[in-house]
Design a protein around this motif. Structure first.
Motif, PDB file in Angstrom:
ATOM      1  N   GLU A   1       0.824  -1.197   0.000  1.00 36.01           N
ATOM      2  CA  GLU A   1       0.000   0.000   0.000  1.00 36.01           C
ATOM      3  C   GLU A   1       0.870   1.263   0.000  1.00 36.01           C
ATOM      4  N   LYS A   2       0.230   2.392  -0.296  1.00 35.44           N
ATOM      5  CA  LYS A   2       0.896   3.681  -0.181  1.00 35.44           C
ATOM      6  C   LYS A   2       0.789   4.109   1.273  1.00 35.44           C
ATOM      7  N   ILE A   3       1.874   3.941   2.018  1.00 37.46           N
ATOM      8  CA  ILE A   3       1.786   4.050   3.471  1.00 37.46           C
ATOM      9  C   ILE A   3       2.940   4.853   4.057  1.00 37.46           C
ATOM     10  N   ALA A   4       2.815   5.133   5.335  1.00 35.29           N
ATOM     11  CA  ALA A   4       3.880   5.670   6.171  1.00 35.29           C
ATOM     12  C   ALA A   4       3.643   5.110   7.573  1.00 35.29           C
ATOM     13  N   ASP A   5       4.541   5.426   8.490  1.00 36.02           N
ATOM     14  CA  ASP A   5       4.461   4.858   9.844  1.00 36.02           C
ATOM     15  C   ASP A   5       4.489   3.334   9.751  1.00 36.02           C
ATOM     16  N   ILE A   6       5.569   2.811   9.177  1.00 34.22           N
ATOM     17  CA  ILE A   6       5.689   1.379   8.905  1.00 34.22           C
ATOM     18  C   ILE A   6       6.302   0.681  10.112  1.00 34.22           C
ATOM     19  N   PRO A   7       5.572  -0.203  10.777  1.00 35.32           N
ATOM     20  CA  PRO A   7       6.120  -0.853  11.976  1.00 35.32           C
ATOM     21  C   PRO A   7       7.253  -1.814  11.611  1.00 35.32           C
ATOM     22  N   PRO A   8       8.303  -1.883  12.409  1.00 35.12           N
ATOM     23  CA  PRO A   8       9.381  -2.825  12.129  1.00 35.12           C
ATOM     24  C   PRO A   8       8.891  -4.271  12.206  1.00 35.12           C
ATOM     25  N   GLN A   9       9.471  -5.120  11.384  1.00 38.13           N
ATOM     26  CA  GLN A   9       9.114  -6.541  11.410  1.00 38.13           C
ATOM     27  C   GLN A   9       9.524  -7.150  12.749  1.00 38.13           C
ATOM     28  N   ASP A  10       8.779  -8.177  13.157  1.00 30.18           N
ATOM     29  CA  ASP A  10       9.024  -8.915  14.406  1.00 30.18           C
ATOM     30  C   ASP A  10       8.740  -8.069  15.647  1.00 30.18           C
ATOM     31  N   THR A  11       7.869  -7.069  15.502  1.00 33.02           N
ATOM     32  CA  THR A  11       7.402  -6.317  16.661  1.00 33.02           C
ATOM     33  C   THR A  11       5.933  -6.641  16.908  1.00 33.02           C
ATOM     34  N   VAL A  12       5.426  -6.238  18.050  1.00 35.49           N
ATOM     35  CA  VAL A  12       4.040  -6.504  18.435  1.00 35.49           C
ATOM     36  C   VAL A  12       3.278  -5.186  18.543  1.00 35.49           C
ATOM     37  N   ILE A  13       2.133  -5.113  17.890  1.00 38.24           N
ATOM     38  CA  ILE A  13       1.247  -3.948  17.991  1.00 38.24           C
ATOM     39  C   ILE A  13       0.179  -4.268  19.032  1.00 38.24           C
ATOM     40  N   GLU A  14       0.020  -3.391  20.000  1.00 35.22           N
ATOM     41  CA  GLU A  14      -0.966  -3.599  21.052  1.00 35.22           C
ATOM     42  C   GLU A  14      -2.374  -3.324  20.525  1.00 35.22           C
ATOM     43  N   PRO A  15      -3.399  -3.917  21.143  1.00 40.75           N
ATOM     44  CA  PRO A  15      -4.778  -3.631  20.726  1.00 40.75           C
ATOM     45  C   PRO A  15      -5.091  -2.135  20.814  1.00 40.75           C
ATOM     46  N   ASP A  16      -5.777  -1.629  19.782  1.00 40.53           N
ATOM     47  CA  ASP A  16      -6.198  -0.233  19.714  1.00 40.53           C
ATOM     48  C   ASP A  16      -5.028   0.747  19.644  1.00 40.53           C
ATOM     49  N   TRP A  17      -3.892   0.273  19.114  1.00 41.35           N
ATOM     50  CA  TRP A  17      -2.765   1.158  18.823  1.00 41.35           C
ATOM     51  C   TRP A  17      -2.627   1.263  17.316  1.00 41.35           C
ATOM     52  N   PRO A  18      -2.054   2.378  16.830  1.00 42.49           N
ATOM     53  CA  PRO A  18      -1.894   2.537  15.381  1.00 42.49           C
ATOM     54  C   PRO A  18      -1.039   1.425  14.781  1.00 42.49           C
ATOM     55  N   LEU A  19      -1.493   0.883  13.660  1.00 44.50           N
ATOM     56  CA  LEU A  19      -0.743  -0.130  12.923  1.00 44.50           C
ATOM     57  C   LEU A  19       0.091   0.525  11.829  1.00 44.50           C
ATOM     58  N   THR A  20      -0.517   1.372  11.027  1.00 49.82           N
ATOM     59  CA  THR A  20       0.175   2.079   9.964  1.00 49.82           C
ATOM     60  C   THR A  20      -0.706   3.205   9.464  1.00 49.82           C
ATOM     61  N   SER A  21      -0.160   4.060   8.610  1.00 46.94           N
ATOM     62  CA  SER A  21      -0.930   5.156   8.010  1.00 46.94           C
ATOM     63  C   SER A  21      -1.013   4.954   6.502  1.00 46.94           C
ATOM     64  N   LEU A  22      -2.224   5.036   5.977  1.00 54.71           N
ATOM     65  CA  LEU A  22      -2.465   4.947   4.539  1.00 54.71           C
ATOM     66  C   LEU A  22      -2.562   6.354   3.958  1.00 54.71           C
ATOM     67  N   PHE A  23      -2.121   6.514   2.705  1.00 63.02           N
ATOM     68  CA  PHE A  23      -2.159   7.822   2.074  1.00 63.02           C
ATOM     69  C   PHE A  23      -2.792   7.736   0.694  1.00 63.02           C
ATOM     70  N   ALA A  24      -3.394   8.841   0.295  1.00 61.43           N
ATOM     71  CA  ALA A  24      -3.983   8.940  -1.043  1.00 61.43           C
ATOM     72  C   ALA A  24      -4.011  10.395  -1.458  1.00 61.43           C
ATOM     73  N   SER A  25      -3.885  10.642  -2.749  1.00 58.92           N
ATOM     74  CA  SER A  25      -4.062  11.991  -3.289  1.00 58.92           C
ATOM     75  C   SER A  25      -4.892  11.872  -4.557  1.00 58.92           C
ATOM     76  N   ALA A  26      -5.768  12.842  -4.771  1.00 60.27           N
ATOM     77  CA  ALA A  26      -6.694  12.778  -5.902  1.00 60.27           C
ATOM     78  C   ALA A  26      -7.220  14.173  -6.204  1.00 60.27           C
ATOM     79  N   SER A  27      -7.955  14.278  -7.291  1.00 61.41           N
ATOM     80  CA  SER A  27      -8.524  15.572  -7.678  1.00 61.41           C
ATOM     81  C   SER A  27      -9.807  15.885  -6.912  1.00 61.41           C
TER      82      SER A  27
END
Length: 399
Positions: free
Chosen positions: A336-362
Motif C-alpha cells: 500500500e501507499k503508506i507511512a508509519d511502517i512498523p518494524p518486522q518482528d514487533t508486536v502492535i498492542e490492541p487499539d494502537w496505530p498499525l500504519t498510516s495509509l495515504f492517497a491523493s486525488a482531484s
C-alpha cells in the motif's frame, strides 16, 4: 543550522519533513518506524507509554542520547508529548514556543477563558469541582495530547464517574488537574494548520479531521487522519479565528487549532502547540515544506500563503487485537501507499496505530475511497489469517 534532534512520542512526519528539507536529523520516539529510520541519520527508542512518564523524562537522559549520536546539534525540535521541553536544560536552542505559552495553550480550562474573552465560540469546560453543575452530555479528555484514544463520552453523572475511574487506571498521570470535562457538541471535526512569528500568523491550510472512523478504528474518538483541504463555507472564518488565537497565546512556529463545524458555525475546541498529525497531507496538498517553514518562523520569516494543488488524505489504521508483525503481514502492508511502517518482528498492542495509509486525488471522494480500499485489503488479510489459525486448532470433523 544543519544537525537537528527531534524528540516526541511519534516523530516520523517531522523527521521526514526535515530530511526532505536537507537537514541531518536524529530522532528519539516511541515507535522507531521503518520509514523514520530511513529518513533519520540515527534514532533511539523513547520507552515511554504514558503522559506521566513523558513529563518525568530526565533532560540528562536526553543529553546522553544526543552525545551517543555523535553529532553537534544545532537545535532540538519537540514533537507530541514533549511540547513543554525546558529550553534552558540543553546546550542548543529548542525550536518551539516557550513552555509558559505552551502550558497556557494546552490547558483547556485556561483556553476556554481566553476564548471567552476573545469572543470566539467554544464548548463550555467544567473543572473537577463543578460536577454538580454539569449539563450533559459531556466528553472527558486528557488535558494535553492523547490522539483521542483516551476520550470518553458521558450522558450522565454515573457514566462520568465511571470514565474518570477508568482513565485514572489507564494512566496514573490522569489526575483531576490533567482531565478536562467539556460540553459535547455535534459537528464535523476540522483543524487549521498555522505558522506564526512573534508578530504575524499565517493559516496554511484548513483540514477535515477523521475522528473515530469505523473502518480505521473501533475507538469512537480516535484520531484517524485527515483530508487537506477542507472545502467549507467557514474556511476563511476559521483561518481568521485561528490566526488571532495563536498570536494572542504567543505561539511560534507550526501550530494547529482544532474546530468543530456545527450548524451554527465553527466552534474552537483546542490548540495543538506543536507539529500536527496533518503535516503530511498539508505538505502534499499545499506544496510546502513545513519543517523549513517552522524553522523560518524563529528567524521572523513567514512564507507566502500556498494554494491547494490536490486533495491529500491520511488514514491511520488501528489494530483491533494484539498483532505480531511477521514477514507475510509486512509484505501486505508494504504493497500500500503508506507511512508509519512498523518494524518486522514487533508486536502492535490492541487499539494502537498499525500504519498510516495515504492517497491523493482531484476530489475528496476519490481520496477517501482509495484509503478505504487500502484499509480493507490489510484488514481482510489479518481476518483471513485469524480465521485460518482458528480452523487449524479445531478438532478434525468426523468423516
Amino acid at each position: 543550522m544543519q544537525n537537528i534532534l527531534v524528540i516526541g512520542f511519534d516523530t516520523r512526519n517531522i523527521v521526514c519533513s526535515a530530511g526532505r528539507a536537507g537537514y541531518t536529523v536524529c530522532s528519539i520516539d516511541a515507535f522507531r518506524d521503518l520509514d523514520l529510520q530511513e529518513c533519520a541519520y540515527a534514532s533511539a527508542l523513547l520507552e515511554c507509554r504514558t503522559s506521566g512518564e513523558l513529563r518525568q523524562l530526565d533532560p540528562e537522559w536526553i543529553i546522553a542520547k544526543m552525545k551517543e549520536f555523535g553529532l553537534d546539534f544545532d537545535a532540538i525540535v519537540p514533537g507530541s508529548g514533549m511540547e513543554m521541553l525546558d529550553p534552558y536544560s540543553f546546550p542548543c536552542p529548542v525550536l518551539a514556543s516557550s513552555p509558559e505559552a505552551v502550558k497556557k495553550a494546552s490547558n483547556k480550562l485556561h483556553l476556554a477563558k481566553r476564548l471567552e474573552a476573545l469572543g470566539i465560540p467554544h464548548p463550555r469546560c467544567y473543572s473537577p469541582d463543578e460536577l454538580d453543575t454539569i449539563e450533559y452530555p459531556v466528553i472527558i479528555k486528557p488535558a494535553t495530547g492523547g490522539g483521542g484514544i483516551f476520550n470518553r463520552a458521558a450522558k450522565n453523572r454515573q457514566e462520568l464517574l465511571a470514565a474518570l475511574e477508568e482513565l485514572s487506571g489507564l494512566d496514573q498521570g490522569f489526575t483531576e488537574n490533567e482531565i478536562v470535562i467539556q460540553q459535547f457538541l455535534e459537528g464535523t471535526p476540522a483543524s487549521v494548520s498555522l505558522l506564526s512569528t512573534k508578530n504575524e500568523a499565517l493559516a496554511v491550510a484548513v483540514n477535515e479531521q477523521l475522528i473515530g472512523i469505523p473502518w480505521l478504528s473501533r475507538l469512537p474518538f480516535a484520531y484517524c487522519g485527515n483530508i487537506t483541504p477542507f472545502r467549507t463555507e467557514y474556511a476563511k472564518e476559521m483561518e481568521k479565528l485561528a490566526e488571532k488565537l495563536v498570536l494572542e497565546l504567543g505561539l511560534i512556529g507550526s501550530n494547529g487549532v482544532d474546530f468543530l463545524v456545527t450548524e451554527q458555525g465553527p466552534v474552537a475546541l483546542e490548540v495543538n502547540p506543536r507539529f500536527q498529525g496533518s503535516l503530511d497531507t498539508v505538505e502534499k496538498a499545499m506544496g510546502i515544506n513545513l519543517f523549513e517553514a517552522h524553522a523560518g518562523c524563529f528567524r521572523g520569516e513567514l512564507p507566502e500563503k500556498p494554494d491547494a494543488k490536490m486533495f491529500a488524505a491520511r488514514g491511520v489504521l488501528y489494530s483491533d487485537r494484539e498483532l505480531f508483525i511477521d514477514r507475510e503481514l509486512m509484505e501486505v502492508i508494504l504493497r500500500e501507499k503508506i507511512a508509519d511502517i512498523p518494524p518486522q518482528d514487533t508486536v502492535i498492542e490492541p487499539d494502537w496505530p498499525l500504519t498510516s495509509l495515504f492517497a491523493s486525488a482531484s476530489t475528496r471522494d476519490e481520496a477517501i475511497k482509495s484509503l478505504e480500499r487500502g484499509a480493507e485489503r490489510i484488514k481482510t488479510f489479518i481476518a483471513d489469517r485469524i480465521t485460518g489459525e482458528i480452523e487449524s486448532l479445531s478438532p478434525a470433523r468426523e468423516a
